[in-house]
Design an enzyme around this catalytic site. Structure first.
Site, mmCIF file in Angstrom:
data_model
loop_
_atom_site.group_PDB
_atom_site.id
_atom_site.type_symbol
_atom_site.label_atom_id
_atom_site.label_comp_id
_atom_site.label_asym_id
_atom_site.label_seq_id
_atom_site.Cartn_x
_atom_site.Cartn_y
_atom_site.Cartn_z
ATOM 1 N N SER A 94 11.198 60.498 149.603
ATOM 2 C CA SER A 94 10.335 60.999 150.672
ATOM 3 C C SER A 94 9.190 60.068 151.050
ATOM 4 O O SER A 94 8.695 60.129 152.166
ATOM 5 C CB SER A 94 9.774 62.359 150.284
ATOM 6 N N HIS B 230 15.583 65.704 152.034
ATOM 7 C CA HIS B 230 15.269 64.875 153.207
ATOM 8 C C HIS B 230 16.542 64.258 153.793
ATOM 9 O O HIS B 230 16.496 63.164 154.360
ATOM 10 C CB HIS B 230 14.275 63.772 152.835
ATOM 11 N N LYS C 169 13.145 72.009 156.055
ATOM 12 C CA LYS C 169 12.927 70.741 156.770
ATOM 13 C C LYS C 169 13.824 70.691 158.009
ATOM 14 O O LYS C 169 13.485 71.262 159.030
ATOM 15 C CB LYS C 169 13.156 69.570 155.813
#
Lengths: 415, 80
Positions: free
Chosen positions: A190, A218, A249
């Site tokens: 990240s 991610h 996300k």
């Protein structure tokens, strides 16, 4: 009164210490939906300002997508607001099961279990599947939630140098006498935006009879040709034993996470993972919205493809402007400034020019590696990126860092 | 005793440092971000195995592990 002046004084001292060392965090109030353009009140009490957001995890632009919002409304209407129970008492609806099946199919795994967040998934998974006879070998840059989860587990733990396969193999050999060895990594890291070399890691795990764990928070939804994640990018779908990921996300961005992988490991989580056993799962509203996000992703790769194009454009633009970025191909693009104060000043100046991006510095990133972490989204149009590039260039010019090497920037501003 | 210093320095370089990192006896390891507190556990384990000592958790603090010189001091304390 138990909360005495002495107790208050202790906490005030700690908080003042954080302020003095420049690591006191302050929220910025957003008066709009999450999107490429947001309305921000910062500092608190100031007038609301419209800015381009280039630091969210809204990778696919689904956070406020009308279809996702509509599905969430329907979920609220048909399945209510909350469950008022943990899963195994009376807190499981048909749609929870449906979402688990959908995730399993999307990731190409054997089974899935939902958690209130990926932080909870990582907190619960290791303790549920490993014992003191086992060892966890993790990359040094894994997410904080994995570290917390490992701390809660009785298995021995060790680390290997970031993405260093030789060092990993040394560790696998060192712990050959353990009942189980589990190699643990993020799919996309990240802070740096680089990816784990999962093809090599899967090969090493096969060779040494070790389990492979990947946190793909991610990555799920946009990394790999059809957005399945880092395992798709490296051609090892079906070879990762445990994947944890988040719905907070790219997949609508509300909240919730899961453990997905080998059937028996998922079942062990259902029996033993404490955040699953002792807290409610995701609310029906979020389940419904997330299911719709998965449907949108499965119908077309349009959003993922747009994100890829935007990422290439953004990375090229920053490099051509003369800024130093961390190389890679993910939408996480750190602009390296090295000095902590410079990263804060740069971020403040960006905000003045209508660009919202945050400076990160030690201890969030290693000493001397301060940066502005930018994150591209499919919600960005080229004009957003152009406006942001203009701002980055103007401020880069102001601080005289365009075209300068790392060494030159450090000589000007220090570490 | 100087060989402890060499052994610890070599271990720290091999285990934690990247090629570009310069590590000396006084380089701040934990406060400087070279070794994170989670990875410190393997360093403690190495010292205990190598020197046949046992370092109690309350002595294995980030401060006590913050440089090669400090680590050597700690090892000597428990060798006594």
């Amino acid at each position: 009164m138990s909360y005495s002046d002495r107790a208050r004084g202790l906490y005030l001292n700690q908080l003042n210490g954080l302020k003095e060392s420049g690591i006191f965090k302050q929220e910025r109030f957003i008066h709009s939906n999450q999107s490429a353009e947001i309305e921000v009140e910062y500092p608190p009490g100031s007038s609301v300002k419209k800015v381009i957001n280039i630091c969210s995890n809204n990778y696919l632009g689904l956070s406020s997508h009308p279809e996702v919002v509509k599905a969430a409304h329907a979920g609220l209407d048909y399945r209510g607001f909350g469950m008022s129970s943990v899963r195994f008492i009376c807190g499981t609806q048909d749609i929870h099961h449906e979402l688990e099946a959908r995730v399993t199919e999307f990731l190409g795994t054997e089974d899935t279990i939902l958690f209130p967040s990926c932080m909870d998934a990582n907190a619960g998974v290791f303790e549920a599947i490993l014992t003191s006879d086992d060892v966890m070998i993790s990359d040094r840059l894994v997410h904080a939630s994995i570290i917390d989860g490992m701390r809660l587990c009785s298995a021995e733990h060790d680390t290997f140098k970031h993405s260093n396969m030789e060092h990993l193999e040394e560790k696998l050999e060192q712990y050959a006498n353990k009942r189980l060895r589990m190699v643990i990594t993020d799919g996309v890291f990240s802070m740096d935006g680089d990816t784990a070399r999962l093809d090599e890691m899967a090969r090493l795990c096969e060779k040494h009879d070790a389990l492979l764990f990947v946190d793909d928070s991610h990555a799920t939804g946009f990394i790999g040709k059809t957005g399945r994640g880092t395992h798709e990018k490296y051609g090892v779908m079906g070879q990762v034993d445990v994947i944890t990921t988040t719905f907070g996300k790219a997949l609508g961005g509300a909240s919730g996470g899961c453990v997905s992988g080998r059937r028996e490991l998922v079942e062990m989580c259902r029996q033993r993972a404490r955040p699953y056993l002792f807290s409610n799962t995701i609310s029906p509203v979020i389940v419904s919205g997330t299911l719709r996000a998965f449907e949108l992703l499965t119908q077309t790769t349009e959003r993922r493809d747009k994100l890829e194009k935007n990422t290439i454009y953004w990375r090229k633009g920053l490099s051509e402007a003369g800024l130093i970025i961390k190389e890679g191909d993910t939408p996480i693009v750190p602009v390296m400034l090295f000095n902590a104060k410079l990263s804060q000043d740069f971020s403040r100046d960006l905000y003045d020019l209508g660009i919202y991006a945050i400076g990160f510095f030690f201890p969030v990133v290693p000493q001397g590696q301060a940066r502005i972490r930018t994150q591209v989204s499919a919600a960005h149009e080229i004009h957003h990126l152009n406006q942001a590039l203009e701002a980055f260039t103007a401020i880069g010019k102001k601080y005289n860092i365009l075209g300068k090497t790392k060494q030159e920037i450090i000589e000007m501003y220090g570490m | 005793m100087d060989d402890i210093k060499e052994v610890v320095l070599e271990y720290v370089k091999a285990e934690y440092a990247e090629d570009e990192d310069e590590v000396t006896y006084d380089t701040p390891l934990i406060s400087g971000g070279l070794v994170d507190s989670f990875s410190m556990v393997s360093l403690k384990r190495f010292l205990e195995t190598k020197y046949k000592i046992s370092i109690p958790d309350d002595k294995a603090t980030p401060e006590a592990f913050d440089s090669v010189n400090k680590i050597v001091q700690l090892v000597k304390e428990f060798q006594k």
